[in-house]
Structure formats: C-alpha cells, structure tokens
Design a protein around this motif. Structure first.
Motif, PDB file in Angstrom:
ATOM      1  N   GLU A 171       3.755   3.391  10.026  1.00 57.97           N
ATOM      2  CA  GLU A 171       4.994   3.337   9.262  1.00 57.97           C
ATOM      3  C   GLU A 171       5.727   4.675   9.430  1.00 57.97           C
ATOM      4  N   PRO A 172       6.473   4.830  10.537  1.00 60.43           N
ATOM      5  CA  PRO A 172       7.043   6.125  10.907  1.00 60.43           C
ATOM      6  C   PRO A 172       8.118   6.656   9.966  1.00 60.43           C
ATOM      7  N   ILE A 173       8.825   5.801   9.282  1.00 60.47           N
ATOM      8  CA  ILE A 173       9.905   6.281   8.404  1.00 60.47           C
ATOM      9  C   ILE A 173       9.313   7.021   7.209  1.00 60.47           C
ATOM     10  N   THR A 174       8.269   6.458   6.609  1.00 64.82           N
ATOM     11  CA  THR A 174       7.630   7.140   5.491  1.00 64.82           C
ATOM     12  C   THR A 174       6.900   8.388   5.981  1.00 64.82           C
ATOM     13  N   VAL A 175       6.310   8.329   7.168  1.00 68.09           N
ATOM     14  CA  VAL A 175       5.696   9.533   7.760  1.00 68.09           C
ATOM     15  C   VAL A 175       6.749  10.633   7.875  1.00 68.09           C
ATOM     16  N   ASP A 176       7.928  10.281   8.378  1.00 64.09           N
ATOM     17  CA  ASP A 176       8.995  11.265   8.541  1.00 64.09           C
ATOM     18  C   ASP A 176       9.415  11.855   7.194  1.00 64.09           C
ATOM     19  N   LEU A 177       9.608  11.005   6.195  1.00 66.97           N
ATOM     20  CA  LEU A 177       9.980  11.477   4.856  1.00 66.97           C
ATOM     21  C   LEU A 177       8.929  12.443   4.321  1.00 66.97           C
ATOM     22  N   LEU A 178       7.664  12.021   4.375  1.00 67.30           N
ATOM     23  CA  LEU A 178       6.591  12.848   3.827  1.00 67.30           C
ATOM     24  C   LEU A 178       6.434  14.146   4.607  1.00 67.30           C
ATOM     25  N   THR A 179       6.649  14.112   5.912  1.00 64.12           N
ATOM     26  CA  THR A 179       6.551  15.319   6.731  1.00 64.12           C
ATOM     27  C   THR A 179       7.634  16.316   6.326  1.00 64.12           C
ATOM     28  N   GLN A 180       8.848  15.829   6.119  1.00 62.70           N
ATOM     29  CA  GLN A 180       9.922  16.724   5.684  1.00 62.70           C
ATOM     30  C   GLN A 180       9.631  17.307   4.307  1.00 62.70           C
ATOM     31  N   SER A 205      -2.056  16.129  -1.166  1.00 59.18           N
ATOM     32  CA  SER A 205      -1.816  14.697  -1.380  1.00 59.18           C
ATOM     33  C   SER A 205      -0.745  14.167  -0.438  1.00 59.18           C
ATOM     34  N   ILE A 206       0.289  14.952  -0.238  1.00 58.54           N
ATOM     35  CA  ILE A 206       1.348  14.538   0.685  1.00 58.54           C
ATOM     36  C   ILE A 206       0.794  14.456   2.106  1.00 58.54           C
ATOM     37  N   ARG A 207       0.000  15.445   2.496  1.00 59.09           N
ATOM     38  CA  ARG A 207      -0.603  15.445   3.836  1.00 59.09           C
ATOM     39  C   ARG A 207      -1.497  14.214   4.024  1.00 59.09           C
ATOM     40  N   ASN A 208      -2.271  13.866   3.000  1.00 60.63           N
ATOM     41  CA  ASN A 208      -3.096  12.654   3.066  1.00 60.63           C
ATOM     42  C   ASN A 208      -2.218  11.412   3.189  1.00 60.63           C
ATOM     43  N   GLY A 209      -1.091  11.408   2.486  1.00 57.26           N
ATOM     44  CA  GLY A 209      -0.147  10.297   2.592  1.00 57.26           C
ATOM     45  C   GLY A 209       0.420  10.161   3.997  1.00 57.26           C
ATOM     46  N   GLU A 237       0.829  -1.210   0.000  1.00 58.98           N
ATOM     47  CA  GLU A 237       0.000   0.000   0.000  1.00 58.98           C
ATOM     48  C   GLU A 237       0.864   1.261   0.000  1.00 58.98           C
ATOM     49  N   ILE A 238       1.920   1.242   0.778  1.00 63.13           N
ATOM     50  CA  ILE A 238       2.796   2.414   0.858  1.00 63.13           C
ATOM     51  C   ILE A 238       3.542   2.612  -0.461  1.00 63.13           C
ATOM     52  N   ILE A 239       3.957   1.541  -1.085  1.00 58.63           N
ATOM     53  CA  ILE A 239       4.618   1.641  -2.392  1.00 58.63           C
ATOM     54  C   ILE A 239       3.669   2.267  -3.412  1.00 58.63           C
ATOM     55  N   ASP A 240       2.413   1.845  -3.415  1.00 61.91           N
ATOM     56  CA  ASP A 240       1.424   2.447  -4.323  1.00 61.91           C
ATOM     57  C   ASP A 240       1.269   3.940  -4.046  1.00 61.91           C
ATOM     58  N   LEU A 241       1.172   4.297  -2.770  1.00 59.01           N
ATOM     59  CA  LEU A 241       1.052   5.703  -2.382  1.00 59.01           C
ATOM     60  C   LEU A 241       2.276   6.489  -2.851  1.00 59.01           C
ATOM     61  N   LEU A 242       3.478   5.917  -2.636  1.00 52.59           N
ATOM     62  CA  LEU A 242       4.706   6.598  -3.044  1.00 52.59           C
ATOM     63  C   LEU A 242       4.790   6.742  -4.559  1.00 52.59           C
TER      64      LEU A 242
END
Length: 183
Positions: free
Chosen positions: A132-141, A119-123, A16-21
């Motif tokens: 999944e905190p690592i992707t949260v951190d990436l998207l937050t930055q 879209s990033i905020r929704n992600g 799911e995260i890969i699809d989102l990315l």
C-alpha cells in the motif's frame, strides 16, 4: 470499514490499514496533549525557548493526527479521534506528572516521541508488506518530521557541545579518551 471507498486496495487490506491509522491517530492526539502538558508546566532553565519549542511540536503532532484521520477516511474508515478514544487507544505511556524542571519534560518528551516514531516506522513496514504505497508515503513523510522534532528535543538534552561517544568510538561517556583498546 464504515464508508464506501473506490480506492483500489482490497477490503481486508484497507481494514487493517484503517486500524493501524486509528492507532497512530490516537498516539498523535495523545502526544499532542502530552506536549501541551509540558508546554503549560515547564519551569527552569531555558524556559521561554523550550516553551515555544513545545508549542511548535504540539502543532506538528496535531497536523499528523489530521493526516492519519484523513487517510483512514480516504480508505473508507471512520476516524476514531475523540479525546476519550485517543486515551483508550493510545500506545504511549501516561505523561510523568512529576515533571516540572526543563530537563524532566525534555526526557519525558524524548521518550514519547521516540516511541511514536517507532510505531510509525512499524506502520511503514506493515503497509509496505501490504503493498500500500500511498500510506507508506504518508507515514514516511510523517516519520521524517517526527525524527526532526526528536532531534530538536534531544539537542536540548545534549547541550555539552561535545559529540556523544559512539559505540566503538575512542571516548567514554564523559568524553574522555577510552583506556580500553578497540579492535
């Protein structure tokens, strides 16, 4: 997923995260080229400074695309980053090809950048739900950078030197005192 990954995230969550990315990757690639469209075709007031600003913003979108693709790869995914895939998968609207004047390009880019940020905020929200905190951190930055870029764009549209009236403020849209009482 297309590649082995020993990242300690359940396979269905990774998918799911890969699809989102990959969707964000498509948006970032599309945004990059829409910004370049404005960069190449801008005319009018403040041409030079906006031409340079657009070039910087395009570089930022390109870097963000790379970040999304690399995170997808880290999770065992295949980054879908060709121009044709980006055009097919981007959730951004097509660029306004009638835009020529500076203000037209600014409005078009503010709209695209705001949609991209949403879209990033929704992600971020979805990855947080998936724990999944690592992707949260990436998207937050990335979101912080996108919102800063959005501010730079919006600042060119709001060049009157006066603050825009806020809801419940005491000024109308022209900056004149409001004639209606406020609670």
């Amino acid at each position: 997923m297309n590649f082995p990954s020993h990242v300690n995230v359940p396979a269905e969550t990774r998918e799911e995260i890969i699809d989102l990315l990959n969707t964000l990757l498509a948006d970032a690639i599309d945004l990059h080229w829409q910004i370049k469209q404005a960069h190449w075709n801008i005319r009018g007031t403040h041409f030079y400074s906006r031409h340079l600003l657009f070039d910087d913003l395009a570089k930022h979108a390109r870097k963000q695309a790379d970040d999304f693709a690399e995170r997808a790869g880290t999770l065992g995914g295949y980054a879908e980053g060709t121009i044709r895939l980006a055009a097919k998968n981007s959730e951004l609207p097509e660029y306004d090809l009638k835009a020529v004047e500076s203000e037209d390009h600014l409005r078009a880019l503010v709209d695209r950048m705001a949609r991209y940020a949403a879209s990033i905020r929704n992600g971020i929200q979805r990855c947080d739900e998936l724990n999944e905190p690592i992707t949260v951190d990436l998207l937050t930055q990335v979101l912080g950078d996108v919102e800063l870029d959005l501010w730079f764009l919006e600042s060119h549209l709001n060049g009157t030197g006066r603050p825009v009236a806020r809801k419940g403020g005491r000024e109308d849209a022209r900056g004149e005192p409001s004639r209606t009482p406020h609670a």
